[in-house]
Design an enzyme around this catalytic site. Structure first.
Site, PDB file in Angstrom:
ATOM      1  N   ARG A  82       0.837  -1.197   0.000  1.00 37.50           N
ATOM      2  CA  ARG A  82       0.000   0.000   0.000  1.00 37.50           C
ATOM      3  C   ARG A  82       0.870   1.244   0.000  1.00 37.50           C
ATOM      4  O   ARG A  82       1.806   1.377   0.772  1.00 37.50           O
ATOM      5  CB  ARG A  82      -0.901   0.010   1.239  1.00 37.50           C
ATOM      6  CG  ARG A  82      -1.553   1.353   1.556  1.00 37.50           C
ATOM      7  CD  ARG A  82      -2.972   1.422   1.081  1.00 37.50           C
ATOM      8  NE  ARG A  82      -3.525   2.751   1.212  1.00 37.50           N
ATOM      9  CZ  ARG A  82      -4.476   3.091   2.059  1.00 37.50           C
ATOM     10  NH1 ARG A  82      -4.975   2.206   2.878  1.00 37.50           N
ATOM     11  NH2 ARG A  82      -4.950   4.312   2.072  1.00 37.50           N
ATOM     12  N   ARG A  91      -6.071   1.886  -4.656  1.00 37.18           N
ATOM     13  CA  ARG A  91      -5.108   1.267  -3.739  1.00 37.18           C
ATOM     14  C   ARG A  91      -5.048  -0.243  -3.895  1.00 37.18           C
ATOM     15  O   ARG A  91      -6.015  -0.874  -4.264  1.00 37.18           O
ATOM     16  CB  ARG A  91      -5.425   1.635  -2.300  1.00 37.18           C
ATOM     17  CG  ARG A  91      -6.783   1.144  -1.871  1.00 37.18           C
ATOM     18  CD  ARG A  91      -7.335   1.891  -0.727  1.00 37.18           C
ATOM     19  NE  ARG A  91      -7.685   3.224  -1.145  1.00 37.18           N
ATOM     20  CZ  ARG A  91      -8.241   4.125  -0.376  1.00 37.18           C
ATOM     21  NH1 ARG A  91      -8.491   3.861   0.858  1.00 37.18           N
ATOM     22  NH2 ARG A  91      -8.544   5.313  -0.818  1.00 37.18           N
ATOM     23  N   ASP A  94      -6.791  -1.676   1.399  1.00 39.00           N
ATOM     24  CA  ASP A  94      -7.215  -0.712   2.407  1.00 39.00           C
ATOM     25  C   ASP A  94      -7.894  -1.504   3.513  1.00 39.00           C
ATOM     26  O   ASP A  94      -8.723  -2.372   3.224  1.00 39.00           O
ATOM     27  CB  ASP A  94      -8.183   0.306   1.803  1.00 39.00           C
ATOM     28  CG  ASP A  94      -8.573   1.396   2.783  1.00 39.00           C
ATOM     29  OD1 ASP A  94      -7.693   1.869   3.529  1.00 39.00           O
ATOM     30  OD2 ASP A  94      -9.754   1.788   2.800  1.00 39.00           O
ATOM     31  N   ASP A  96      -9.914  -0.778   7.074  1.00 36.02           N
ATOM     32  CA  ASP A  96     -10.515   0.203   7.984  1.00 36.02           C
ATOM     33  C   ASP A  96     -11.115  -0.511   9.188  1.00 36.02           C
ATOM     34  O   ASP A  96     -11.794  -1.532   9.036  1.00 36.02           O
ATOM     35  CB  ASP A  96     -11.651   0.975   7.301  1.00 36.02           C
ATOM     36  CG  ASP A  96     -11.165   1.923   6.219  1.00 36.02           C
ATOM     37  OD1 ASP A  96      -9.993   2.341   6.268  1.00 36.02           O
ATOM     38  OD2 ASP A  96     -11.970   2.246   5.325  1.00 36.02           O
TER      39      ASP A  96
END
Length: 160
Positions: A82, A91, A94, A96
């Site tokens: 990344r 990307r 990712d 989260d």
């Protein structure tokens, strides 16, 4: 043990393979897999001129606190290549943190629950698949209710 819900997303390289590898590394380094959603495809949100994203949500049981969990997630992102160029940009991977137990954190680099969680169907659809009755600690609605209230017009399609 703590329960953490993570959103995995990718739209560069081999997104499906990257989601699988990210999940494997997270299970090895964060904790025990409790549940996982299917993989969903959606148009990009925020910065629209980029390839479609693949996303899924997983929940893990972990002994780590939220800050340690974030550090491990960022390490997994770095391990997979990344590069942070622009907010909401394309990307390789990712990760989260959506929820961490029922905790609320509002720090410069860590906000739990995720501040955009309820605004994005690509997050809500897989989250509802594995945790429909989980209650958002600030909004006091279940994930199912939040999805019904979500006005995001982007289509989210189950692919795997």
């Amino acid at each position: 043990m703590n329960v953490v819900f993570l959103l995995l997303g990718a739209n560069l390289g081999s997104p499906l393979k990257q989601l699988e590898l990210a999940q494997k590394l997270l299970v090895e380094n964060v904790g025990v897999l409790q549940s996982e959603s299917a993989v969903y495809e959606s148009e990009a949100w925020g910065v629209e001129e980029q390839p479609k994203f693949l996303n899924k949500v997983i929940s893990l049981l972990t002994r780590f606190d939220p800050h340690e969990t974030l550090a491990i997630c960022q390490n997994v992102e770095d391990t997979l290549g990344r590069v942070r160029k622009e907010k909401w940009g394309a990307r390789i991977i990712d990760i989260d943190i959506l929820y961490y137990n029922s905790e609320v954190l509002n720090e410069p680099f860590l906000k739990i629950p995720h501040p955009y969680l309820h605004l994005r169907k690509f997050t809500m659809v897989p989250l509802v698949e594995i945790a429909p009755q989980e209650v958002h600690p600030l909004l006091k609605h279940t994930n199912e209710e939040l999805l019904r209230l979500c006005i995001d017009p982007l289509q989210v399609i189950k692919i795997k």
